[in-house]
Write a protein that holds these residues in place. Structure first.
Motif, PDB file in Angstrom:
ATOM      1  N   THR A 194      -9.862  -8.353  -8.584  1.00 25.53           N
ATOM      2  CA  THR A 194      -9.419  -8.732  -7.239  1.00 25.53           C
ATOM      3  C   THR A 194      -9.397  -7.522  -6.312  1.00 25.53           C
ATOM      4  O   THR A 194      -9.866  -7.583  -5.164  1.00 25.53           O
ATOM      5  CB  THR A 194      -8.013  -9.350  -7.290  1.00 25.53           C
ATOM      6  N   THR A 195      -8.881  -6.408  -6.815  1.00 30.60           N
ATOM      7  CA  THR A 195      -8.841  -5.176  -6.022  1.00 30.60           C
ATOM      8  C   THR A 195     -10.243  -4.703  -5.670  1.00 30.60           C
ATOM      9  O   THR A 195     -10.510  -4.273  -4.543  1.00 30.60           O
ATOM     10  CB  THR A 195      -8.083  -4.073  -6.789  1.00 30.60           C
ATOM     11  N   ILE A 219     -11.723  -6.999  -2.921  1.00 29.69           N
ATOM     12  CA  ILE A 219     -11.123  -6.715  -1.619  1.00 29.69           C
ATOM     13  C   ILE A 219     -11.672  -5.405  -1.050  1.00 29.69           C
ATOM     14  O   ILE A 219     -12.013  -5.320   0.141  1.00 29.69           O
ATOM     15  CB  ILE A 219      -9.587  -6.647  -1.730  1.00 29.69           C
ATOM     16  N   LYS A 277      -5.204 -12.570   0.016  1.00 27.97           N
ATOM     17  CA  LYS A 277      -6.286 -11.607  -0.194  1.00 27.97           C
ATOM     18  C   LYS A 277      -7.338 -11.653   0.915  1.00 27.97           C
ATOM     19  O   LYS A 277      -7.877 -10.604   1.298  1.00 27.97           O
ATOM     20  CB  LYS A 277      -6.940 -11.826  -1.558  1.00 27.97           C
ATOM     21  N   TYR A 278      -7.638 -12.824   1.454  1.00 34.33           N
ATOM     22  CA  TYR A 278      -8.657 -12.905   2.501  1.00 34.33           C
ATOM     23  C   TYR A 278      -8.156 -12.314   3.816  1.00 34.33           C
ATOM     24  O   TYR A 278      -8.918 -11.676   4.559  1.00 34.33           O
ATOM     25  CB  TYR A 278      -9.117 -14.346   2.683  1.00 34.33           C
ATOM     26  N   GLU A 282      -5.149  -1.411  -0.217  1.00 35.44           N
ATOM     27  CA  GLU A 282      -4.834  -2.724  -0.800  1.00 35.44           C
ATOM     28  C   GLU A 282      -3.648  -2.608  -1.738  1.00 35.44           C
ATOM     29  O   GLU A 282      -2.745  -3.459  -1.717  1.00 35.44           O
ATOM     30  CB  GLU A 282      -6.051  -3.266  -1.546  1.00 35.44           C
ATOM     31  N   SER A 331      -0.134  -4.635  -1.130  1.00 40.54           N
ATOM     32  CA  SER A 331       0.343  -5.578  -2.142  1.00 40.54           C
ATOM     33  C   SER A 331       1.640  -5.085  -2.763  1.00 40.54           C
ATOM     34  O   SER A 331       2.516  -5.877  -3.116  1.00 40.54           O
ATOM     35  CB  SER A 331      -0.722  -5.766  -3.221  1.00 40.54           C
ATOM     36  N   VAL A 364      -1.822  -9.309  -1.504  1.00 41.50           N
ATOM     37  CA  VAL A 364      -2.192 -10.388  -2.420  1.00 41.50           C
ATOM     38  C   VAL A 364      -0.937 -11.080  -2.922  1.00 41.50           C
ATOM     39  O   VAL A 364       0.038 -10.427  -3.305  1.00 41.50           O
ATOM     40  CB  VAL A 364      -3.001  -9.825  -3.600  1.00 41.50           C
ATOM     41  N   ASP A 384      -2.841 -15.373  -7.191  1.00 44.96           N
ATOM     42  CA  ASP A 384      -3.750 -14.229  -7.294  1.00 44.96           C
ATOM     43  C   ASP A 384      -2.967 -13.005  -7.759  1.00 44.96           C
ATOM     44  O   ASP A 384      -1.762 -12.889  -7.516  1.00 44.96           O
ATOM     45  CB  ASP A 384      -4.407 -13.946  -5.944  1.00 44.96           C
ATOM     46  N   SER A 429      -3.404  -8.571  -8.139  1.00 47.03           N
ATOM     47  CA  SER A 429      -4.194  -7.370  -7.864  1.00 47.03           C
ATOM     48  C   SER A 429      -3.453  -6.167  -8.445  1.00 47.03           C
ATOM     49  O   SER A 429      -2.311  -6.279  -8.904  1.00 47.03           O
ATOM     50  CB  SER A 429      -4.407  -7.181  -6.362  1.00 47.03           C
ATOM     51  N   TYR A 444      -0.232  -5.524  -6.516  1.00 46.66           N
ATOM     52  CA  TYR A 444       0.795  -6.520  -6.835  1.00 46.66           C
ATOM     53  C   TYR A 444       1.433  -6.227  -8.193  1.00 46.66           C
ATOM     54  O   TYR A 444       2.646  -6.334  -8.358  1.00 46.66           O
ATOM     55  CB  TYR A 444       0.180  -7.920  -6.828  1.00 46.66           C
TER      56      TYR A 444
END
Length: 274
Positions: free
Chosen positions: A74-75, A78, A135-136, A208, A212, A218, A222, A224, A227
């Motif tokens: 995920t990271t 992004i 995330k978006y 990011e 998070s 995030v 989800d 990341s 997170y």
């Protein structure tokens, strides 16, 4: 001198590609397979690293190794999307302002200066507060924040190419501005863009993770790296392996990409010496 630069370049590039390549392969595997369901809770709570759970388990009994495999993907997504937006729009703005100059340059650069007047993370926080976490929305926020830095770098690169003989010749032969910008000039600015992309990628990973970590990036379901660091903070005494494993992967990824960027810069030095 030239041989010394080449050896340094090769060393940095090989080491960086190996480190980043291993992590990338690990992330790709994690997209299709993880040893355990990253979201599945169990009774094996707060277990230390072992053969069954390489990175241990968290307070819900979830396998940290599997969560890191999923979260690092995920990271990565992004970060790549962020630099794609930032470098894409930044290159477009830099190309137009660097080539045409004049009033176009003044207007776009003043807008660029207005964005850079705010601290990057603060501007991202403002955008996230408007759009909401997720995330978006993080991708959109960070992408906007990254545009000014790429625009300024590429403006300088395009402006330095503007009066070179081959550009003057292309203009005299009737080539359109679009062709001159994106067929003739753009390929010759990649040497400036590539190192900037590696730096931007690392900044995106850390940005990011920071957002998070603060709980505005995030969001569940989800997951990341940032997170997970936020989760690990609350159990650092009872499960220090959680923060150490997540932090180590982030550090290795950033270190590997930094080595690639350093190798590319040495490659440019070698060309200059030649």
């Amino acid at each position: 001198m030239k041989e010394k630069i080449r050896q340094k370049c090769n060393g940095y590039l090989v080491a960086g590609i190996l480190i980043a390549g291993v992590i990338l392969a690990w992330i790709i595997i994690g997209h299709f397979y993880t040893p355990y369901d990253p979201t599945k809770m169990s009774r094996a709570k707060l277990q230390g690293p072992s053969a069954a759970h390489l990175f241990g388990t968290d307070k819900f009994g979830r396998d940290i190794f599997s969560r890191v495999m999923q979260g690092s993907g995920t990271t990565l997504m992004i970060s790549l999307a962020t630099i794609l937006i930032g470098s894409g729009f930044g290159t477009l703005i830099g190309a137009v302002t660097g080539y045409f100059g004049g009033i176009v340059d003044e207007i776009l650069m003043r807008l660029n200066d207005a964005l850079t007047a705010f601290p990057s993370i603060l501007l991202a926080l403002v955008i996230i507060s408007i759009l909401g976490p997720g995330k978006y929305n993080v991708i959109v926020a960070l992408g906007i924040v990254f545009i000014p830095s790429y625009a300024r770098v590429m403006r300088t690169a395009f402006a330095s190419q503007r009066e070179i003989n081959y550009i003057t010749s292309a203009r005299l032969m009737g080539a359109s501005s679009f062709r001159i910008l994106f067929v003739h000039m753009l390929p010759n600015t990649f040497r400036v863009l590539l190192p900037a992309l590696t730096i931007g990628f690392n900044n995106a990973v850390l940005a990011e993770a920071s957002m998070s970590f603060l709980g505005i990036g995030v969001m569940p379901p989800d997951v990341s790296m940032g997170y997970m660091l936020s989760e690990a903070q609350g159990m650092f005494r009872s499960a220090p392996w959680y923060a150490i494993s997540v932090g180590s992967i982030i550090a290795l990824l950033v270190f590997g990409v930094s080595l690639i960027g350093e190798g590319l810069q040495h490659l440019e030095k070698e060309k200059g010496v030649a």
